[in-house]
Each structure stands twice: as structure tokens, then as C-alpha cells.
Design a protein around this motif. Structure first.
Motif, PDB file in Angstrom:
ATOM      1  N   ARG A 257       1.110  -1.358   0.057  1.00 42.13           N
ATOM      2  CA  ARG A 257      -0.289  -0.230   0.044  1.00 42.13           C
ATOM      3  C   ARG A 257       1.204   1.416  -0.006  1.00 42.13           C
ATOM      4  O   ARG A 257       2.041   1.366  -0.140  1.00 42.13           O
ATOM      5  CB  ARG A 257      -0.798  -0.211   1.339  1.00 42.13           C
ATOM      6  CG  ARG A 257      -1.830  -1.266   0.890  1.00 42.13           C
ATOM      7  CD  ARG A 257      -2.868  -1.325   0.155  1.00 42.13           C
ATOM      8  NE  ARG A 257      -3.450  -2.467   0.399  1.00 42.13           N
ATOM      9  CZ  ARG A 257      -3.304  -3.517   0.122  1.00 42.13           C
ATOM     10  NH1 ARG A 257      -1.960  -4.017  -0.759  1.00 42.13           N
ATOM     11  NH2 ARG A 257      -4.276  -4.490   0.086  1.00 42.13           N
ATOM     12  N   GLY A 258       0.457   2.474  -0.237  1.00 39.76           N
ATOM     13  CA  GLY A 258       1.204   3.583  -0.345  1.00 39.76           C
ATOM     14  C   GLY A 258       1.600   3.930   1.188  1.00 39.76           C
ATOM     15  O   GLY A 258       2.575   4.670   1.280  1.00 39.76           O
ATOM     16  N   GLN A 259       1.275   3.736   2.117  1.00 40.87           N
ATOM     17  CA  GLN A 259       2.173   3.329   3.428  1.00 40.87           C
ATOM     18  C   GLN A 259       2.518   2.167   4.741  1.00 40.87           C
ATOM     19  O   GLN A 259       1.507   2.058   3.988  1.00 40.87           O
ATOM     20  CB  GLN A 259       1.128   4.536   4.579  1.00 40.87           C
ATOM     21  CG  GLN A 259       1.009   6.255   3.897  1.00 40.87           C
ATOM     22  CD  GLN A 259       2.714   6.563   4.408  1.00 40.87           C
ATOM     23  OE1 GLN A 259       2.816   7.173   6.164  1.00 40.87           O
ATOM     24  NE2 GLN A 259       3.245   7.657   3.392  1.00 40.87           N
TER      25      GLN A 259
ATOM     26  N   VAL B 262       4.757   8.483   7.485  1.00 40.34           N
ATOM     27  CA  VAL B 262       5.635   8.083   7.450  1.00 40.34           C
ATOM     28  C   VAL B 262       6.431   8.177   6.159  1.00 40.34           C
ATOM     29  O   VAL B 262       6.288   7.531   4.729  1.00 40.34           O
ATOM     30  CB  VAL B 262       6.441   6.870   8.130  1.00 40.34           C
ATOM     31  CG1 VAL B 262       7.886   5.572   7.948  1.00 40.34           C
ATOM     32  CG2 VAL B 262       5.654   6.507   9.688  1.00 40.34           C
ATOM     33  N   THR B 263       8.343   8.517   5.984  1.00 43.79           N
ATOM     34  CA  THR B 263       8.455   8.905   4.904  1.00 43.79           C
ATOM     35  C   THR B 263       9.578   7.748   4.525  1.00 43.79           C
ATOM     36  O   THR B 263      10.660   7.684   4.556  1.00 43.79           O
ATOM     37  CB  THR B 263       9.772  10.310   5.760  1.00 43.79           C
ATOM     38  OG1 THR B 263      10.542   9.403   6.152  1.00 43.79           O
ATOM     39  CG2 THR B 263       8.899  11.697   5.868  1.00 43.79           C
ATOM     40  N   ILE B 264       8.738   6.737   4.101  1.00 39.77           N
ATOM     41  CA  ILE B 264       9.144   5.485   3.704  1.00 39.77           C
ATOM     42  C   ILE B 264       8.078   4.894   2.456  1.00 39.77           C
ATOM     43  O   ILE B 264       6.714   4.866   2.886  1.00 39.77           O
ATOM     44  CB  ILE B 264       9.282   4.403   4.969  1.00 39.77           C
ATOM     45  CG1 ILE B 264      10.540   4.504   5.447  1.00 39.77           C
ATOM     46  CG2 ILE B 264       9.548   2.825   3.961  1.00 39.77           C
ATOM     47  CD1 ILE B 264      10.652   3.229   6.792  1.00 39.77           C
ATOM     48  N   ASN B 265       8.248   4.979   1.536  1.00 41.03           N
ATOM     49  CA  ASN B 265       7.450   4.372  -0.169  1.00 41.03           C
ATOM     50  C   ASN B 265       7.743   2.711   0.449  1.00 41.03           C
ATOM     51  O   ASN B 265       8.392   2.587  -0.559  1.00 41.03           O
ATOM     52  CB  ASN B 265       8.192   4.943  -0.776  1.00 41.03           C
ATOM     53  CG  ASN B 265       7.130   4.944  -1.613  1.00 41.03           C
ATOM     54  OD1 ASN B 265       6.210   4.457  -2.273  1.00 41.03           O
ATOM     55  ND2 ASN B 265       6.645   5.976  -3.100  1.00 41.03           N
ATOM     56  N   PRO B 266       6.615   1.649   0.450  1.00 43.50           N
ATOM     57  CA  PRO B 266       6.982   0.452   0.063  1.00 43.50           C
ATOM     58  C   PRO B 266       6.765   0.456  -1.039  1.00 43.50           C
ATOM     59  O   PRO B 266       6.870  -0.947  -1.383  1.00 43.50           O
ATOM     60  CB  PRO B 266       5.503   0.009   0.632  1.00 43.50           C
ATOM     61  CG  PRO B 266       5.104   0.886   1.918  1.00 43.50           C
ATOM     62  CD  PRO B 266       5.905   2.626   1.536  1.00 43.50           C
ATOM     63  N   LEU B 267       6.293   0.947  -2.121  1.00 43.35           N
ATOM     64  CA  LEU B 267       6.669   1.038  -3.992  1.00 43.35           C
ATOM     65  C   LEU B 267       8.456   0.435  -4.205  1.00 43.35           C
ATOM     66  O   LEU B 267       8.210  -0.384  -4.766  1.00 43.35           O
ATOM     67  CB  LEU B 267       5.826   1.635  -5.075  1.00 43.35           C
ATOM     68  CG  LEU B 267       4.337   2.014  -4.051  1.00 43.35           C
ATOM     69  CD1 LEU B 267       4.126   3.079  -5.119  1.00 43.35           C
ATOM     70  CD2 LEU B 267       4.284   0.703  -4.924  1.00 43.35           C
ATOM     71  N   THR B 268       8.728   0.383  -2.819  1.00 38.69           N
ATOM     72  CA  THR B 268      10.384   0.761  -3.689  1.00 38.69           C
ATOM     73  C   THR B 268      10.943  -0.155  -3.014  1.00 38.69           C
ATOM     74  O   THR B 268      12.118  -0.882  -2.745  1.00 38.69           O
ATOM     75  CB  THR B 268      11.050   1.809  -3.592  1.00 38.69           C
ATOM     76  OG1 THR B 268      10.938   2.207  -1.821  1.00 38.69           O
ATOM     77  CG2 THR B 268      10.183   2.699  -4.659  1.00 38.69           C
ATOM     78  N   ALA B 269      10.232  -1.132  -1.625  1.00 36.13           N
ATOM     79  CA  ALA B 269      10.562  -1.946  -0.523  1.00 36.13           C
ATOM     80  C   ALA B 269      10.563  -3.440  -1.584  1.00 36.13           C
ATOM     81  O   ALA B 269      10.160  -3.908  -2.156  1.00 36.13           O
ATOM     82  CB  ALA B 269       9.729  -2.175   0.324  1.00 36.13           C
TER      83      ALA B 269
END
Length: 508
Positions: free
Chosen positions: A80-82, A136-143
């Protein structure tokens, strides 16, 4: 540690001391295979089906049932986005969701400063623990991988992580050299509930047998969230309708009409749209004797914070008088620039296998708008660094010993500056040890933190020493996979600046 020292000078002292320690322990490099990875305990987790916890630099933490991992197809399906919304299908995890724009994990009922959210072992260095409507300044899309840690493993990341830690692994600093001329990963998605479009991708290019260049980016755009039925829960809607009747009886028809409009809102939650852009580039050297790499990343998001009747982003006036409500809907415009460093040195076949260094610097700012007016500006500047000495496994005994440094300056200016400008400096020592005794396995962890919290504008300066420890025992009677275990832990943490210095409640 003096507060007059800059974050950069504090970091340089930590890195210098750990480098001297490594040099005194062993000048030799370990033997590696042809790909440059260590023969034992290499950090290439992409082709390994086992649940490998990469963040603590231990091969496996399976003695105690305290680790959940999202990777591969499961990670892709749950993204998801967050970060909070991406983890809600895992046992014991929920989220503090303020619609698509802001969501922080809640682990076993703990949130805020009791849960650490990390990028490759380093904190997000944002303001998300100040209030749950802060993203939170972490983008799960790049995880590439998300690890949820509980139990003794958490002590590697902070005594304040009483509820646990969420560690997001990405490839912004490359971990291996691709076999291809270039390697591309891409993902795209759509969600109908908020007309949610998202796309992300990364490119890895080997510049030589040991040098890798990386770039990634992601974009997400959502509209207001669609729901079924009324926006307000039945009890809250009944309260608002009662206020409508009261205002009508008193002749306040305009106020009654406004309240009635609020009570009758349905199908869509207003002011929940969001837009997020992130990008990063990195370069890494991966050789036989070790590795070193760095990255620069940018995160930008703009999202709405939905209002609740009677609980808008209200604030008192300067004289402590009646509260005033904002003129328009609250939106947050957030930016972060971040620089990260990761390095490792192979130390050979002695007591220690490797020395690993990790550091991150963040320049963060977000502005809360009330309609078109600037309400409050939050800024965070900080450095977090850690160094770990990983032990070679001998006779079933393995472990890691490390130190961690955090320097964080926080400031808020405006109508909702409910926490004064403050600084945090913390240094820690930690260890986790595992011993395999055949059918029995023992795990011991300990951590010591020294934390100083100060705010010059209110003449506040306090120091805290905290000690945390954990002991676990597991028994596996046979090879069937059955394992019975028990663990005992004592966690102690310093209070956060928000807990010590908040001037009244914050509506979020």
C-alpha cells in the motif's frame, strides 16, 4: 556528549572509533566466492527461500517466535502507499490510518515512540512519531523486503522499541552486482476505493565487476476515499443530530444547518486525497574484502487530514483563551532529503567475521495548511549511525556486538507548535548472542542507552540511562519442526520529547 557538537562531528567520532576497533581486531579480509559474497553469512537474500533476518546481520533469529517477513509475491500483493497499511494482514499488527496519506504501524497495541520504523536498520528520521497524522517517509513501493521484529531482536535497534520494530529493506544502496547488463524491477497498481494509481521501478547497472549504480522512483495519486453508508459512526452521528436539535431550538439556524450537513455526509470521506513522489540514486562498491556504498533520496507528499466533528485541528489563542477552529480543511505538504551510507569489512576467521557500518542523515520539513493559510511548520534534522561486529559461529555460538548513535534536532513553528524546539542525543551499546545446545537453543540480548533531551527555550535538560535485557529458551524434540519456547524480557526506554514537553493535547 555535548549538545554543542554537530551531528556530523558526532558521527565522525563514532565511525573513527569503530574503524580503529576493527583494525585492532584483524587486518585480514575473509575469503569470498567468485561473486564477492562471503562464503558464510552473505547478505544476498534475494535467492534464498529461508526467512533470513538481514537487518541485525545475523543469519537467523528463529529461536523465539518474534519475526515476520514480507517478501516476494506476498509483499507485492500487500503493498500500500504507507507502511502501516501494508502490514495489517500480519498477526498482531494494525495501523494508525488517517486515510491514504498517513499510516504508521501499531504492533501488539503499541505505537508512536514505542515502535521503531526503520530503513535498512536506520530510523526514518521524520516527525511521524510526533503525531499519528504525520506520514512515515518510507515508500513501500520501492521495498524489496519488510521485516517485523519483536522479542530480543528488537534490542539491536533501540530500547524504546518496546512494541517492536518494522525494518524496510530496499536496494537504494546495491547489495550485489547483477549478472545482466542492467536489471529492472517495476510494479504498478490500482485501488478502486480511493481511485488509487501507483507505479514504481528501479534500475541497477553494473559499471564494473565490483561497482554498481542504482536509481529508483515511485509515484502515487489517490482521490478521496469511498465508503459504504454514512461517514460518521452511528453513536457520533446521533450526537451531532442532537446538537442540530439544540442549535435549532436556540435559533442558531446557520450552525444547525452546518451540523446537519456534517451528519448527512455519506459515501465519500472528504479531504482524504493524496499525492506522493519519491526518488533515489545510489552507488556501491562490492569487493572481496568488503563493500561500501551511499545513496541520496527524495520524498515528497501532499495529503489531506479528514476532520472529525468537534475535534478539528483546533488550537488555543496566545492568551490561552477560547479555542478557534481553522478556516479550511487541513492538508500536509511534506518533503525529506536523505543521505545514507552502508559499509562492511570482512575480518577473516578470527573471533569476529565482519564489521558493518550504517549511517543516515535526514533534512525533513512539513507544512500543515489550514485552508490556504500556513498553520504549522515542523522540521527535523538528524543523523543516526550504527556499527556492528558480527561474530564467527563457533561450536553453535554466534552473535553480534554493536553501538548506535542518534542526534536529532526538532522544531515546530506556528499555531500547533505544541512541542517546543528540542534536541535529542543518544548513544547505546548492545549485543545479542545465540547458543545451539542440540535440542535446546538459548538466546540472550542486552542493551544500554544513554539519552540526553534538552530544550533551551524552556530551560529543560535531562539525561536518562536505561538498561534492557532478554533471555529466551527453546526446545525442539525432533526434526518435525515442533518447537516449544519461552522468553523473559525487561525493556526500559527514555521518554520521548513529546512525552516530556508537550504543552497540552494534540487533536490527532
Amino acid at each position: 556528549m555535548s549538545l554543542s557538537n554537530s551531528p556530523a562531528s558526532s558521527l565522525s567520532r563514532l565511525l573513527a572509533s569503530t574503524a580503529l576497533l576493527a583494525a585492532s581486531l584483524s587486518p585480514a579480509f575473509a575469503q569470498t566466492n567468485d561473486s564477492g559474497q562471503e562464503e558464510a553469512g552473505g547478505d544476498d537474500f534475494h535467492n534464498d527461500d529461508a526467512i533470513v533476518v538481514t537487518a541485525p546481520y545475523l543469519e537467523r533469529l528463529d529461536i523465539l517466535a518474534g519475526t515476520s517477513v514480507l517478501t516476494g509475491d506476498q509483499l507485492t500483493n500487500d503493498l500500500r502507499g504507507q507502511i502501516g497499511d501494508s502490514l495489517t494482514k500480519l498477526p498482531g499488527i494494525s495501523s494508525t490510518s488517517f486515510a491514504p496519506g498517513s499510516s504508521r504501524p501499531v504492533l501488539r497495541g503499541f505505537q508512536g515512540p514505542r515502535v521503531r520504523v526503520l530503513t535498512d536498520g536506520i530510523g526514518a528520521l521524520d516527525a511521524s512519531n510526533t503525531s499519528v497524522d504525520h506520514a512515515v517517509t518510507i515508500n513501500p513501493l520501492t521495498a524489496q523486503r519488510i521485516e517485523v521484529l519483536r522479542g530480543p531482536a528488537v534490542l539491536l535497534f533501540g530500547g524504546d522499541a518496546i512494541g517492536g520494530a518494522v525494518n524496510v529493506i530496499d536496494k537504494r544502496i546495491p547489495r550485489d552486482v547483477p549478472d545482466e547488463a542492467f536489471h529492472i524491477d517495476a510494479i504498478a497498481g490500482y485501488g478502486s476505493a480511493a481511485n488509487d494509481y501507483s507505479i514504481g521501478g528501479s534500475l541497477d547497472v553494473p559499471l564494473s565487476d565490483t561497482l554498481v549504480f542504482h536509481v529508483n522512483g515511485a509515484y502515487r495519486d489517490t482521490g478521496d476515499t469511498d465508503i459504504s453508508g454514512f461517514v460518521l459512526a452511528p453513536e457520533l452521528r446521533a450526537d451531532v443530530l442532537a446538537q442540530v436539535a439544540e442549535e435549532t431550538e436556540e435559533g442558531n439556524l446557520d450552525e444547525a444547518a452546518e451540523l446537519a450537513e456534517t451528519a448527512d455526509q455519506q459515501d465519500t470521506i472528504a479531504n482524504t486525497a493524496s499525492r506522493t513522489v519519491s526518488a533515489a540514486t545510489g552507488l556501491a562498491y562490492i569487493g572481496e574484502g568488503g563493500n561500501i556504498g551511499f545513496s541520496v533520496s527524495y520524498y515528497d507528499t501532499n495529503y489531506g487530514v479528514p476532520a472529525r466533528p468537534g475535534a478539528e485541528h483546533a488550537h488555543g489563542d496566545e492568551d490561552g483563551g477560547e479555542e478557534e477552529e481553522e478556516e479550511g480543511p487541513v492538508t500536509i505538504d511534506l518533503e525529506q532529503i536523505r543521505v545514507d551510507l552502508r559499509a562492511g569489512v570482512n575480518l577473516g576467521d578470527g573471533f569476529f567475521e565482519s564489521l558493518n557500518l550504517r549511517a543516515g542523515y535526514s533534512d525533513y520539513e512539513h507544512t500543515e495548511f489550514e485552508g490556504d493559510e500556513v498553520g504549522t511548520v515542523f522540521t527535523v534534522e538528524g543523523i543516526e549511525a550504527r556499527a556492528e561486529l558480527v561474530q564467527n559461529e563457533r561450536n553453535g555460538w554466534r552473535g553480534v556486538i554493536g553501538t548506535q548513535l542518534l542526534v536529532r534536532d526538532f522544531n515546530a513553528i506556528g499555531a500547533e507548535a505544541f512541542v517546543p524546539k528540542n534536541s535529542v542525543e543518544s548513544i547505546a551499546l548492545f549485543t545479542i548472542q545465540e547458543i545451539d545446545l542440540g535440542n535446546f537453543e538459548v538466546e540472550v540480548a542486552g542493551r544500554y542507552d544513554s539519552t540526553d533531551i534538552s530544550s533551551n527555550i524552556v530551560s529543560f535538560d535531562r539525561s536518562f540511562d536505561s538498561v534492557s535485557g532478554a533471555l529466551g529458551l527453546a526446545y525442539a524434540p525432533d526434526e518435525s519442526g515442533l518447537k516449544v519456547g519461552v522468553n523473559v524480557s525487561r525493556s526500559e526506554r527514555a521518554p520521548s520529547p513529546e512525552e516530556l514537553l508537550s504543552n497540552g493535547p494534540h487533536i490527532a
